[in-house]
Design an enzyme around this catalytic site. Structure first.
Site, PDB file in Angstrom:
ATOM      1  N   LEU A   1       0.806  -1.216   0.000  1.00  0.00           N
ATOM      2  CA  LEU A   1       0.000   0.000   0.000  1.00  0.00           C
ATOM      3  C   LEU A   1       0.844   1.274   0.000  1.00  0.00           C
ATOM      4  O   LEU A   1       0.296   2.373  -0.098  1.00  0.00           O
ATOM      5  CB  LEU A   1      -0.943   0.009   1.212  1.00  0.00           C
ATOM      6  CG  LEU A   1      -2.048  -1.051   1.211  1.00  0.00           C
ATOM      7  CD1 LEU A   1      -2.904  -0.930   2.451  1.00  0.00           C
ATOM      8  CD2 LEU A   1      -2.897  -0.949  -0.054  1.00  0.00           C
ATOM      9  N   LYS A   2       2.176   1.127   0.092  1.00  0.00           N
ATOM     10  CA  LYS A   2       3.040   2.302   0.016  1.00  0.00           C
ATOM     11  C   LYS A   2       3.501   2.580  -1.417  1.00  0.00           C
ATOM     12  O   LYS A   2       4.091   3.622  -1.689  1.00  0.00           O
ATOM     13  CB  LYS A   2       4.247   2.122   0.937  1.00  0.00           C
ATOM     14  CG  LYS A   2       3.871   2.053   2.416  1.00  0.00           C
ATOM     15  CD  LYS A   2       5.093   1.912   3.293  1.00  0.00           C
ATOM     16  CE  LYS A   2       4.687   1.868   4.768  1.00  0.00           C
ATOM     17  NZ  LYS A   2       5.872   1.722   5.660  1.00  0.00           N
TER      18      LYS A   2
ATOM     19  N   GLY B   1      -1.729   1.474  21.786  1.00  0.00           N
ATOM     20  CA  GLY B   1      -2.405   0.821  22.900  1.00  0.00           C
ATOM     21  C   GLY B   1      -2.780  -0.601  22.562  1.00  0.00           C
ATOM     22  O   GLY B   1      -2.682  -1.032  21.403  1.00  0.00           O
ATOM     23  N   HIS B   2      -3.204  -1.313  23.566  1.00  0.00           N
ATOM     24  CA  HIS B   2      -3.708  -2.675  23.403  1.00  0.00           C
ATOM     25  C   HIS B   2      -4.950  -2.847  24.262  1.00  0.00           C
ATOM     26  O   HIS B   2      -5.350  -1.927  24.993  1.00  0.00           O
ATOM     27  CB  HIS B   2      -2.634  -3.701  23.764  1.00  0.00           C
ATOM     28  CG  HIS B   2      -1.557  -3.825  22.728  1.00  0.00           C
ATOM     29  ND1 HIS B   2      -1.788  -4.348  21.478  1.00  0.00           N
ATOM     30  CD2 HIS B   2      -0.249  -3.473  22.756  1.00  0.00           C
ATOM     31  CE1 HIS B   2      -0.665  -4.326  20.773  1.00  0.00           C
ATOM     32  NE2 HIS B   2       0.278  -3.795  21.524  1.00  0.00           N
TER      33      HIS B   2
ATOM     34  N   ASP C   1     -10.585  -6.059  22.346  1.00  0.00           N
ATOM     35  CA  ASP C   1     -10.234  -6.563  21.021  1.00  0.00           C
ATOM     36  C   ASP C   1     -11.425  -7.198  20.313  1.00  0.00           C
ATOM     37  O   ASP C   1     -11.661  -6.943  19.126  1.00  0.00           O
ATOM     38  CB  ASP C   1      -9.117  -7.602  21.128  1.00  0.00           C
ATOM     39  CG  ASP C   1      -7.744  -6.965  21.314  1.00  0.00           C
ATOM     40  OD1 ASP C   1      -7.656  -5.723  21.287  1.00  0.00           O
ATOM     41  OD2 ASP C   1      -6.763  -7.706  21.481  1.00  0.00           O
TER      42      ASP C   1
END
Length: 386
Positions: free
Chosen positions: A56-57, A120-121, A151
């Site tokens: 995607l770059k 974060g998670h 999640d």
């Protein structure tokens, strides 16, 4: 199946986005996952999905991605706020190409606010939601229940819910929209009853671990058995509590000194094995059940009767889709038996987008796309992390 005909594009990410894609795939959506051309295969929820490995770059990779978006109903992207915009693939540009697209953005803290671009998670999202402070025993610190709440429940599941709402609205308006699914907010919303019952129901008057439903009460907790296993007790209502005491052979008041009552119940459970207690409580309304491992759950008679689990080719236990629909039930992607392999469908997907074989080969050589090794595609899916 219920979502047959819905085309979903899922950008590779950690567990929440793949879970969202899995939910949609299990109920009939055609899900294509956009995998990195270099990242290792860490996918555990990919069965039932197709894959294209895409850079995607690379400008050509972005062109391919835009074409995929134009032929999709739903996009799921898992990056921090601003990432897709920096790639030139944000909702403004993509929805201009396909105004009917549901653009789902699944992040920890959402697309706005002071924490939007923070890492974060699950534990961090649950902490900021106001829920983690309420989880855990009195004698210990706040304790998250694995990484389930943010999640998967507040993240992947509620993102899928948002996608379905947007698809339903699109049927009337003809227009797609952005779904901003913040896991921290999803957890708070899941806990609506906990928040809204405070000051209304006499359940949360004490500190963590001292209340009726947070391990404070002896009638709502787990207890170790003689063989080191555990039984779960949820005898809340008076009639269930009475049966619980009758089967346990104790005379302990439901309300009073919970700490002393808990010690008495714990001593009694230690007198027999889990299997022996199951023989006592099975078929009663005492609200007592064994605490099972994943493997035991798959073999438990009730679960077997309902075919609640299936298995992967390697024998691993996999839950069946839920809830059950009477006419259009879900079907686990595991049933196809071919596992998941990044890039397995790269070449075919590109051809379906209108790229010639020569153009596909050039993109492979330029690192715009990648595909699975032919040996793996032909059956050696052993390298795939099922």
């Amino acid at each position: 199946m219920a979502l047959r005909g819905i085309r979903v594009l899922e950008v590779a990410g950690l567990a929440p986005a793949p879970f969202c894609g899995m939910l949609l795939a299990d109920f009939g959506a055609s899900v294509t996952k956009v995998d990195s051309v270099t990242a290792p295969n860490m996918e555990c929820l990919g069965e039932g999905k197709e894959s294209i490995q895409l850079n995607l770059k690379h400008e050509k990779g972005k062109e391919v991605f835009r074409k995929l978006c134009c032929s999709s109903d739903v996009l799921i992207e898992p990056f921090r706020a601003g990432t897709m915009e920096r790639l030139g693939l944000g909702p403004d540009s993509i929805l201009a190409l396909n105004p009917r697209l549901v653009y789902a953005r699944l992040t920890g803290f959402g697309q706005s606010g002071s924490w939007a671009k923070q890492a974060g998670h699950d534990i961090n999202y649950v902490a900021l939601s106001g829920v983690l402070s309420q989880l855990g025993r009195a004698e210990g610190p706040p304790t998250p229940p694995l990484n389930l709440l943010a999640d998967f429940a507040g993240g992947g599941l509620l993102c899928a819910w948002g996608v379905l709402l947007a698809l339903l609205e699109r049927a009337a308006s003809g227009r797609g929209q952005v779904v901003d699914a913040a896991m921290s907010e999803g957890v708070s919303y899941l806990a609506s009853w906990v928040f809204r019952s405070r000051g209304v129901l006499p359940l949360w008057e004490e500190a963590r671990g001292h209340n009726a439903l947070d391990s404070g009460a002896h009638f709502y907790d787990t207890y170790e058995t003689r063989d080191g296993r555990h039984m779960a007790v949820g005898a809340i209502e008076p009639q269930f509590y009475a049966e619980f005491l009758d089967k346990l052979g104790l005379d302990v008041p439901q309300y009073g000194d919970w700490a002393e009552a808990k010690r008495a119940v714990a001593r009694r459970f230690k007198e027999r094995s889990q299997a022996e207690w199951c023989a006592v409580f099975d078929g009663t309304d005492a609200c007592v059940t064994p605490v099972l491992s994943a493997e035991e759950a798959a073999r438990y008679p009730h679960n077997v009767a309902r075919a609640a689990f299936t298995r992967r080719a390697d024998g691993g236990v996999v839950p069946q889709p839920a809830p059950r629909l009477s006419r259009t039930p879900g079907r686990s992607g595991v049933a196809a038996g071919k596992g998941y392999l990044p890039g397995r469908e790269t070449r075919r997907i590109l051809r379906e987008l209108g790229f010639s074989e020569a153009a596909v080969q050039q993109m492979l050589e330029d690192g715009v796309v990648a595909e699975a090794e032919q040996a793996d595609k032909d059956g050696a899916a052993t390298k795939s992390k099922l």
